[in-house]
Design a protein around this motif. Structure first.
Motif, PDB file in Angstrom:
ATOM      1  N   PHE A   4      32.457  35.268  38.032  1.00 57.19           N
ATOM      2  CA  PHE A   4      31.312  34.420  37.726  1.00 57.19           C
ATOM      3  C   PHE A   4      30.014  34.960  38.318  1.00 57.19           C
ATOM      4  CE2 PHE A   4      28.934  30.528  37.007  1.00 57.19           C
ATOM      5  CZ  PHE A   4      29.519  30.071  35.853  1.00 57.19           C
ATOM      6  N   GLU A   5      30.031  36.169  38.825  1.00 50.97           N
ATOM      7  CA  GLU A   5      28.837  36.759  39.419  1.00 50.97           C
ATOM      8  C   GLU A   5      27.754  36.974  38.361  1.00 50.97           C
ATOM      9  OE1 GLU A   5      28.512  40.247  42.546  1.00 50.97           O
ATOM     10  OE2 GLU A   5      28.837  41.013  40.530  1.00 50.97           O
ATOM     11  N   GLY A   6      26.498  36.847  38.762  1.00 54.26           N
ATOM     12  CA  GLY A   6      25.405  37.112  37.838  1.00 54.26           C
ATOM     13  C   GLY A   6      24.683  35.838  37.470  1.00 54.26           C
ATOM     14  N   PRO A   7      23.666  35.902  36.615  1.00 53.97           N
ATOM     15  CA  PRO A   7      23.185  37.130  35.991  1.00 53.97           C
ATOM     16  C   PRO A   7      22.362  37.970  36.948  1.00 53.97           C
ATOM     17  CG  PRO A   7      21.746  35.324  35.390  1.00 53.97           C
ATOM     18  CD  PRO A   7      22.879  34.733  36.185  1.00 53.97           C
ATOM     19  N   LEU A  29      41.392  45.588  40.037  1.00 54.92           N
ATOM     20  CA  LEU A  29      41.269  47.029  40.231  1.00 54.92           C
ATOM     21  C   LEU A  29      42.079  47.527  41.420  1.00 54.92           C
ATOM     22  CD1 LEU A  29      37.463  47.596  39.507  1.00 54.92           C
ATOM     23  CD2 LEU A  29      39.398  48.181  38.042  1.00 54.92           C
ATOM     24  N   GLU A  30      42.573  46.598  42.242  1.00 51.58           N
ATOM     25  CA  GLU A  30      43.419  46.971  43.379  1.00 51.58           C
ATOM     26  C   GLU A  30      44.882  47.128  42.968  1.00 51.58           C
ATOM     27  OE1 GLU A  30      42.744  43.964  46.280  1.00 51.58           O
ATOM     28  OE2 GLU A  30      40.575  44.322  46.368  1.00 51.58           O
ATOM     29  N   LEU A  63      38.532  40.130  32.597  1.00 49.63           N
ATOM     30  CA  LEU A  63      39.832  40.589  33.100  1.00 49.63           C
ATOM     31  C   LEU A  63      40.088  40.027  34.491  1.00 49.63           C
ATOM     32  CD1 LEU A  63      39.893  44.345  31.975  1.00 49.63           C
ATOM     33  CD2 LEU A  63      41.209  42.439  31.017  1.00 49.63           C
ATOM     34  N   GLU A  64      39.046  39.992  35.314  1.00 46.69           N
ATOM     35  CA  GLU A  64      39.208  39.438  36.656  1.00 46.69           C
ATOM     36  C   GLU A  64      39.601  37.962  36.587  1.00 46.69           C
ATOM     37  OE1 GLU A  64      39.184  39.122  40.867  1.00 46.69           O
ATOM     38  OE2 GLU A  64      39.354  40.817  39.470  1.00 46.69           O
ATOM     39  N   PHE A  65      38.975  37.224  35.672  1.00 44.70           N
ATOM     40  CA  PHE A  65      39.304  35.805  35.526  1.00 44.70           C
ATOM     41  C   PHE A  65      40.766  35.622  35.143  1.00 44.70           C
ATOM     42  CE2 PHE A  65      39.937  32.285  32.546  1.00 44.70           C
ATOM     43  CZ  PHE A  65      39.675  31.209  33.392  1.00 44.70           C
ATOM     44  N   TRP A  66      41.211  36.351  34.134  1.00 40.90           N
ATOM     45  CA  TRP A  66      42.595  36.172  33.684  1.00 40.90           C
ATOM     46  C   TRP A  66      43.597  36.693  34.712  1.00 40.90           C
ATOM     47  CZ3 TRP A  66      43.771  32.839  30.186  1.00 40.90           C
ATOM     48  CH2 TRP A  66      42.806  32.472  29.233  1.00 40.90           C
ATOM     49  N   TYR A  67      43.197  37.662  35.484  1.00 40.77           N
ATOM     50  CA  TYR A  67      44.079  38.178  36.543  1.00 40.77           C
ATOM     51  C   TYR A  67      44.160  37.201  37.712  1.00 40.77           C
ATOM     52  CZ  TYR A  67      46.073  41.565  39.862  1.00 40.77           C
ATOM     53  OH  TYR A  67      46.888  42.207  40.768  1.00 40.77           O
ATOM     54  N   ALA A  68      43.017  36.691  38.155  1.00 37.30           N
ATOM     55  CA  ALA A  68      42.973  35.840  39.345  1.00 37.30           C
ATOM     56  C   ALA A  68      43.286  34.379  39.049  1.00 37.30           C
ATOM     57  CB  ALA A  68      41.593  35.938  40.006  1.00 37.30           C
ATOM     58  N   ASP A  69      42.872  33.876  37.886  1.00 30.66           N
ATOM     59  CA  ASP A  69      43.024  32.445  37.589  1.00 30.66           C
ATOM     60  C   ASP A  69      43.897  32.148  36.385  1.00 30.66           C
ATOM     61  OD1 ASP A  69      41.333  31.257  39.607  1.00 30.66           O
ATOM     62  OD2 ASP A  69      39.636  32.136  38.561  1.00 30.66           O
ATOM     63  N   GLY A  70      44.160  33.166  35.578  1.00 31.98           N
ATOM     64  CA  GLY A  70      44.884  32.919  34.333  1.00 31.98           C
ATOM     65  C   GLY A  70      46.351  33.268  34.359  1.00 31.98           C
ATOM     66  N   GLY A  71      46.893  33.577  35.540  1.00 33.31           N
ATOM     67  CA  GLY A  71      48.319  33.823  35.659  1.00 33.31           C
ATOM     68  C   GLY A  71      48.788  35.155  35.120  1.00 33.31           C
ATOM     69  N   MET A  72      47.896  36.117  34.923  1.00 36.62           N
ATOM     70  CA  MET A  72      48.295  37.413  34.379  1.00 36.62           C
ATOM     71  C   MET A  72      48.512  38.473  35.457  1.00 36.62           C
ATOM     72  SD  MET A  72      46.120  38.014  30.881  1.00 36.62           S
ATOM     73  CE  MET A  72      46.146  36.842  29.529  1.00 36.62           C
ATOM     74  N   ASN A  73      48.395  38.095  36.712  1.00 34.02           N
ATOM     75  CA  ASN A  73      48.509  39.088  37.782  1.00 34.02           C
ATOM     76  C   ASN A  73      49.913  39.668  37.901  1.00 34.02           C
ATOM     77  OD1 ASN A  73      49.162  36.425  38.616  1.00 34.02           O
ATOM     78  ND2 ASN A  73      49.205  37.115  40.739  1.00 34.02           N
ATOM     79  N   GLU A  74      50.901  39.014  37.274  1.00 30.74           N
ATOM     80  CA  GLU A  74      52.275  39.525  37.347  1.00 30.74           C
ATOM     81  C   GLU A  74      52.657  40.336  36.119  1.00 30.74           C
ATOM     82  OE1 GLU A  74      54.220  39.208  39.938  1.00 30.74           O
ATOM     83  OE2 GLU A  74      52.755  38.000  41.058  1.00 30.74           O
ATOM     84  N   SER A  75      51.768  40.410  35.135  1.00 30.53           N
ATOM     85  CA  SER A  75      52.125  41.082  33.884  1.00 30.53           C
ATOM     86  C   SER A  75      51.104  42.160  33.526  1.00 30.53           C
ATOM     87  CB  SER A  75      52.228  40.058  32.743  1.00 30.53           C
ATOM     88  OG  SER A  75      52.436  40.716  31.516  1.00 30.53           O
ATOM     89  N   VAL A  76      51.498  43.403  33.714  1.00 29.95           N
ATOM     90  CA  VAL A  76      50.649  44.520  33.326  1.00 29.95           C
ATOM     91  C   VAL A  76      50.435  44.512  31.817  1.00 29.95           C
ATOM     92  CG1 VAL A  76      50.537  47.041  33.148  1.00 29.95           C
ATOM     93  CG2 VAL A  76      51.228  45.964  35.301  1.00 29.95           C
ATOM     94  N   GLU A  77      51.483  44.202  31.057  1.00 33.21           N
ATOM     95  CA  GLU A  77      51.388  44.229  29.598  1.00 33.21           C
ATOM     96  C   GLU A  77      50.392  43.204  29.079  1.00 33.21           C
ATOM     97  OE1 GLU A  77      52.639  46.520  27.653  1.00 33.21           O
ATOM     98  OE2 GLU A  77      53.405  47.445  29.487  1.00 33.21           O
ATOM     99  N   GLY A 544      34.586  29.547  35.637  1.00 32.44           N
ATOM    100  CA  GLY A 544      35.432  30.513  34.955  1.00 32.44           C
ATOM    101  C   GLY A 544      34.889  31.914  35.099  1.00 32.44           C
ATOM    102  N   TYR A 545      34.126  32.367  34.104  1.00 32.28           N
ATOM    103  CA  TYR A 545      33.495  33.685  34.175  1.00 32.28           C
ATOM    104  C   TYR A 545      32.107  33.595  33.566  1.00 32.28           C
ATOM    105  CZ  TYR A 545      35.424  33.843  29.420  1.00 32.28           C
ATOM    106  OH  TYR A 545      35.761  33.549  28.119  1.00 32.28           O
ATOM    107  N   ASN A 546      31.328  34.638  33.794  1.00 35.28           N
ATOM    108  CA  ASN A 546      29.915  34.629  33.387  1.00 35.28           C
ATOM    109  C   ASN A 546      29.620  35.839  32.515  1.00 35.28           C
ATOM    110  OD1 ASN A 546      27.165  34.461  33.157  1.00 35.28           O
ATOM    111  ND2 ASN A 546      26.743  34.413  35.352  1.00 35.28           N
ATOM    112  N   LEU A 547      29.197  35.604  31.269  1.00 35.77           N
ATOM    113  CA  LEU A 547      28.877  36.698  30.364  1.00 35.77           C
ATOM    114  C   LEU A 547      27.393  37.014  30.327  1.00 35.77           C
ATOM    115  CD1 LEU A 547      31.264  35.915  27.362  1.00 35.77           C
ATOM    116  CD2 LEU A 547      31.656  37.368  29.359  1.00 35.77           C
TER     117      LEU A 547
END
Length: 605
Positions: A4-7, A29-30, A63-77, A544-547
């Motif tokens: 959510f950083e920005g603008p 990215l880690e 991507l950061e949102f879905w990784y950190a908050d969307g439960g995708m951190n366990e699935s590379v695919e 959530g995130y900021n576009l």
């Protein structure tokens, strides 16, 4: 937080990045296996070279949102699939090189105008130099400096990008600062250079209704900008119409005369009014098209106001306009429809990973509400990324209906769970509008709508913006209702909750007056002060995130104030509201590009 950083504000001096404060602390990215997979596939050198700085920033935030908050951190695919979707929607301009794969925006018949209207309109409200009206003496910026400015170059890039996509409807207004003449100049230069012909695009401007003499003054100002360069106005609208009154009919009489002269091709109106007022204007049957608000998340100032058919909101107005074969233009579904370029966590997660909130809003407008076109306030060419994806989905026809239906149902189910079915069905009914004396101007329905959005979807930033506009509304308690009524802003009718106003009679016909009043008071408590991120987390209203990657040139629309506008112009842009693509953003996006590519992540000067 990184999502959510920005603008970015081009003039802001940021703290230098260091080991304890990395400039891009994206947690995804880690994950080395994930990053390696991304580099070998969708984020390899070829695609990274195609992506603009804006696109890279937006992709990483999502991507950061879905990784950190969307439960995708366990699935590379799953993360790779999400990256593929985001990259594909951000490289549309490369598809333009191939005519057969060009993602042209579809066109539809715009009601009785018989115009072929693109389903996306380029709104000119966010790319101009300043909000200061171009007719104010002394303070207004010089036209020469404006037309040789960075914002003017940005407008040309936006216009070219839109035209290449088939978005050939450009909309502005007399009171959008310098937007009207900047947009005209960009189009005129392209005509002079042989890039386009006048018949290749539709130009719309809007003038506020007034007595004949005042309206003719507004007209002369706009025609001075447009006449010699474009020759005619395709769509001329009465702007922010609130009442059926003498001003409306005197302005219409002028426009009808101009239409006979060939200076105006089609006459319509735009409105931010209440539903019953909009219905009355439509039922005059004097207009060929209407610009209004109707979104899944609400009808802006029409939400919570009676629609004359027993319901509330602007859907009945849309349906009546369609019955009369009017063109229907949806105003700002991504901003006034929920600030969906900065969605709340719950909004993004509930809509789901297959549709962005912006794509959902666009598809809802086209497929569910049957609206012909939606306006997008384009501040930079990359703002078209999400719009093009929505248009692609629309062009697929029925194959996207299942995605839309599923997202809509999840949102409705969440609202029913959070609000209760009875309140969801009845909570905004039988509430008088802010234009009725019994309310003393308090926008009860609007406030109850904000309570629904906060409770259901945690849309704090959007609701905060909306409520602050009510707090800032002009209202003098020493004056009579009639005096205050005459001064109500047609672009922002109504005011915030006032404990000195007894709302008992106003809520007498509500199914649960006590609960409604309690909710009105809660909104005032929540939104009349700033809440910290910790407070928001406790309430479940997480961002959530900021576009918005960098602030638009005239400054953020909802943060504008006369003092800042005047300061901007008096100091030549050195003070007051400022925006643009700044050096801090260039540096941070370049460093992010390096970190994605796996190269040495030294700072780029």
């Amino acid at each position: 937080d990184k999502a959510f950083e920005g603008p970015d504000k081009g003039y802001e001096v940021r703290e230098a990045a260091h080991e304890d404060n990395p400039e891009h602390a994206f947690t995804f990215l880690e994950n080395k296996p994930l990053v390696n997979k991304l580099r070998r596939s969708i984020l390899g050198p070829s695609n990274l070279g195609k992506l603009s700085d804006d696109a890279i920033t937006k992709i990483c935030r999502q991507l950061e949102f879905w990784y950190a908050d969307g439960g995708m951190n366990e699935s590379v695919e799953d993360m790779v699939k999400m990256a593929e979707k985001l990259v594909n929607q951000s490289t549309w301009y490369y598809d333009l090189e191939n005519e057969h794969s060009s993602p042209k925006v579809p066109k539809v018949r715009f009601g009785k105008t018989e115009l072929q209207m693109p389903i996306v309109t380029c709104g000119g409200m966010r790319f101009q130099c300043t909000w200061l009206p171009d007719f104010i003496p002394i303070l207004r910026p010089s036209r020469e400096s404006v037309l040789n400015s960075k914002p003017q170059e940005n407008i040309k890039m936006c216009v070219r990008a839109c035209l290449r996509l088939g978005i050939n409807h450009f909309e502005t207004a007399r009171f959008y600062g310098t937007s009207e003449y900047q947009l005209v100049e960009a189009l005129y230069e392209m005509i002079q250079d042989g890039e386009i012909k006048r018949e290749d695009f539709l130009f719309q401007t809007k003038l506020p209704p007034a007595k004949k003499k005042g309206f003719l003054k507004f007209w002369s100002q706009s025609w001075a900008n447009v006449g010699d360069k474009l020759g005619y106005i395709d769509l001329c609208s009465l702007h922010a119409v609130l009442h059926v009154d003498d001003n409306l009919f005197e302005s219409l009489e002028v426009l009808e005369g101009l239409k006979k002269e060939g200076k105006v091709k089609h006459i319509g109106f735009s409105t931010h009014g209440t539903s019953e007022k909009i219905m009355a204007i439509i039922n005059t049957e004097k207009f060929e098209y209407v610009n209004l608000h109707y979104h899944f998340f609400g009808s802006y100032h029409g939400e919570g106001t009676p629609d004359t058919t027993g319901g509330q909101g602007n859907l009945a107005c849309v349906q009546r306009a369609r019955e009369l074969d009017m063109g229907v233009f949806n105003i700002s579904p991504f901003d006034k429809g929920g600030k969906l370029y900065r969605p709340s966590k719950d909004t993004a997660l509930t809509i789901g990973k297959d549709l962005t909130p912006m794509a959902f809003a666009a598809l809802y407008s086209w497929k569910k509400a049957g609206m012909h076109t939606i306006s997008v306030g384009v501040a930079r060419p990359s703002d078209l990324d999400e719009v093009v994806e929505a248009a692609r989905l629309y062009a697929r026809g029925d194959s996207t209906d299942e995605l839309l239906e599923a997202s809509e149902q999840r949102l409705l189910d969440l609202a029913a769970n959070k609000l209760g079915k009875e309140w969801l069905d009845k909570g905004l009914l039988n509430v008088p509008s802010m234009l009725e004396e019994v309310t003393d101007g308090v926008a009860i329905g609007h406030i109850l709508w904000l309570h629904n959005l906060l409770t259901s979807y945690g849309m704090y930033e959007f609701c905060k913006d909306r409520y602050l506009s009510l707090i800032g509304a002009s209202w003098n308690k020493k004056k009579s209702w009639e005096e205050n009524y005459k001064a109500i802003s047609p672009g922002n009718p109504g005011r915030a909750y006032d404990p000195d106003v007894d709302l008992t009679k106003a809520l007498a016909n509500h199914y649960n007056p006590e609960l409604a009043l309690q909710k009105v008071k809660e909104v005032h408590e929540w939104l009349s002060k700033d809440l910290s991120d910790e407070d928001l987390d406790k309430k479940g209203w997480k961002k959530g995130y900021n576009l918005t990657v960098w602030e638009e040139y005239p400054g953020e629309v909802d943060s504008r104030a006369l003092k800042k506008i005047f300061m901007q112009n008096l100091t030549g842009g050195r003070m007051g509201m400022q925006g643009g693509y700044g050096e801090t953003y260039r540096r941070s996006s370049s460093n992010l590009r390096l970190s994605l590519s796996g190269q040495d992540q030294e700072e780029v000067d």
